[in-house]
Scaffold this motif. Structure first.
Motif, PDB file in Angstrom:
ATOM      1  N   GLY A  59      -0.447  -9.541  14.119  1.00  0.00           N
ATOM      2  CA  GLY A  59       0.634  -8.607  13.823  1.00  0.00           C
ATOM      3  C   GLY A  59       1.307  -8.964  12.514  1.00  0.00           C
ATOM      4  N   GLY A  60       2.418  -8.333  12.278  1.00  0.00           N
ATOM      5  CA  GLY A  60       3.128  -8.561  11.021  1.00  0.00           C
ATOM      6  C   GLY A  60       2.505  -7.755   9.897  1.00  0.00           C
ATOM      7  N   ASP A  61       3.166  -7.765   8.789  1.00  0.00           N
ATOM      8  CA  ASP A  61       2.743  -7.002   7.619  1.00  0.00           C
ATOM      9  C   ASP A  61       1.952  -7.903   6.683  1.00  0.00           C
ATOM     10  OD1 ASP A  61       2.878  -5.875   4.887  1.00  0.00           O
ATOM     11  OD2 ASP A  61       4.119  -4.338   5.839  1.00  0.00           O
ATOM     12  N   VAL A  62       0.697  -7.583   6.466  1.00  0.00           N
ATOM     13  CA  VAL A  62      -0.166  -8.391   5.609  1.00  0.00           C
ATOM     14  C   VAL A  62       0.340  -8.381   4.173  1.00  0.00           C
ATOM     15  CG1 VAL A  62      -2.520  -8.657   4.707  1.00  0.00           C
ATOM     16  CG2 VAL A  62      -2.157  -8.113   7.120  1.00  0.00           C
ATOM     17  N   GLU A  63       0.871  -7.252   3.733  1.00  0.00           N
ATOM     18  CA  GLU A  63       1.420  -7.169   2.373  1.00  0.00           C
ATOM     19  C   GLU A  63       2.589  -8.135   2.202  1.00  0.00           C
ATOM     20  OE1 GLU A  63       1.153  -6.139  -1.435  1.00  0.00           O
ATOM     21  OE2 GLU A  63      -0.186  -5.392   0.119  1.00  0.00           O
ATOM     22  N   ASP A  64       3.453  -8.210   3.207  1.00  0.00           N
ATOM     23  CA  ASP A  64       4.569  -9.169   3.158  1.00  0.00           C
ATOM     24  C   ASP A  64       4.042 -10.598   3.126  1.00  0.00           C
ATOM     25  OD1 ASP A  64       6.450  -7.134   3.152  1.00  0.00           O
ATOM     26  OD2 ASP A  64       6.912  -7.325   5.302  1.00  0.00           O
ATOM     27  N   ALA A  65       2.997 -10.865   3.898  1.00  0.00           N
ATOM     28  CA  ALA A  65       2.406 -12.206   3.918  1.00  0.00           C
ATOM     29  C   ALA A  65       1.824 -12.554   2.546  1.00  0.00           C
ATOM     30  CB  ALA A  65       1.333 -12.293   4.997  1.00  0.00           C
ATOM     31  N   TRP A  66       1.168 -11.588   1.895  1.00  0.00           N
ATOM     32  CA  TRP A  66       0.612 -11.798   0.546  1.00  0.00           C
ATOM     33  C   TRP A  66       1.735 -12.165  -0.420  1.00  0.00           C
ATOM     34  CZ3 TRP A  66      -3.707 -12.573  -2.162  1.00  0.00           C
ATOM     35  CH2 TRP A  66      -3.724 -12.296  -3.522  1.00  0.00           C
ATOM     36  N   LYS A  67       2.795 -11.379  -0.420  1.00  0.00           N
ATOM     37  CA  LYS A  67       3.908 -11.633  -1.346  1.00  0.00           C
ATOM     38  C   LYS A  67       4.572 -12.969  -1.058  1.00  0.00           C
ATOM     39  CE  LYS A  67       4.829  -6.739  -2.078  1.00  0.00           C
ATOM     40  NZ  LYS A  67       5.695  -5.612  -1.729  1.00  0.00           N
ATOM     41  N   PHE A  68       4.780 -13.276   0.221  1.00  0.00           N
ATOM     42  CA  PHE A  68       5.379 -14.543   0.615  1.00  0.00           C
ATOM     43  C   PHE A  68       4.522 -15.709   0.126  1.00  0.00           C
ATOM     44  CE2 PHE A  68       5.599 -18.128   3.532  1.00  0.00           C
ATOM     45  CZ  PHE A  68       6.960 -18.394   3.564  1.00  0.00           C
ATOM     46  N   GLY A  69       3.235 -15.660   0.434  1.00  0.00           N
ATOM     47  CA  GLY A  69       2.334 -16.736   0.043  1.00  0.00           C
ATOM     48  C   GLY A  69       2.243 -16.897  -1.460  1.00  0.00           C
ATOM     49  N   LEU A  70       2.157 -15.795  -2.155  1.00  0.00           N
ATOM     50  CA  LEU A  70       2.071 -15.821  -3.614  1.00  0.00           C
ATOM     51  C   LEU A  70       3.308 -16.474  -4.217  1.00  0.00           C
ATOM     52  CD1 LEU A  70       0.433 -14.937  -6.072  1.00  0.00           C
ATOM     53  CD2 LEU A  70       1.526 -12.706  -5.901  1.00  0.00           C
TER      54      LEU A  70
END
Length: 189
Positions: free
Chosen positions: A158-169
């Motif tokens: 779950g969760g937003d993959v786009e948010d995870a990308w931005k967070f990780g980046l």
């Protein structure tokens, strides 16, 4: 008078890149490429000596395209987003150049170096000259791992993959940045 050539190496590589995306590496055969460009397979060998050489040419064309896209980017976020967009547009080609697997022909090192140059330049700005290569490798490894999981549908919690990308980046860039020493001792003259 010699017979005019029916196809060029560029047309062959373009057809091979399309077949790679359509049918995967296993479907990238000399026969399939010959059919796609409208010649018989023996004619193809006049331009490209073997399937291994064809795969190498596809990898080199892929890295050339990737280098052009990354070179147009001005920040790590733009480079990473371009890298990710490329992977989504050409997932099989992305896999070929980033995770070729044992025995799969790879591009010449100069093609990888050209594709890496924009990232190395930014890594040098972020981490300094002494750690630019390590920083670029860290950034590439994180982005490639994230993208590979995304392409494979591995984010299932779950969760937003786009948010995870931005967070990780954001976090990975912050973690490699060299922060100037601001202690009182370093400010004295």
């Amino acid at each position: 008078m010699p017979t005019p050539e029916k196809t060029s190496v560029d047309e062959i590589v373009s057809a091979a890149r399309d077949l790679l995306e359509q049918d995967g590496l296993a479907g990238l055969t000399m026969q399939a490429v010959a059919h796609r460009v409208g010649v018989r397979a023996p004619s193809l060998y006049k331009r490209v000596q073997s399937r291994d050489r064809l795969i190498q040419l596809v990898a080199e064309a892929t890295l050339t395209e990737l280098a052009a896209r990354l070179d147009a980017s001005a920040s790590f976020a733009l480079i990473a987003d371009s890298y990710r967009a490329f992977s989504q547009e050409r997932p099989a080609a992305f896999h070929l150049v980033m995770m070729p697997g044992a025995g799969v022909p790879v591009a010449g090192t100069e093609f990888g170096a050209a594709a890496s140059a924009p990232l190395l330049a930014l890594a040098r700005e972020l981490a300094g000259d002494d750690h630019a290569l390590e920083a670029a490798r860290t950034l590439t490894a994180w982005a490639t791992g994230f993208i590979s999981m995304e392409l494979n549908g591995s984010f299932r919690l779950g969760g937003d993959v786009e948010d995870a990308w931005k967070f990780g980046l954001t976090r990975i860039v912050e973690s490699i940045m060299v922060i100037p020493d601001r202690s009182p001792a370093s400010n004295s003259t």
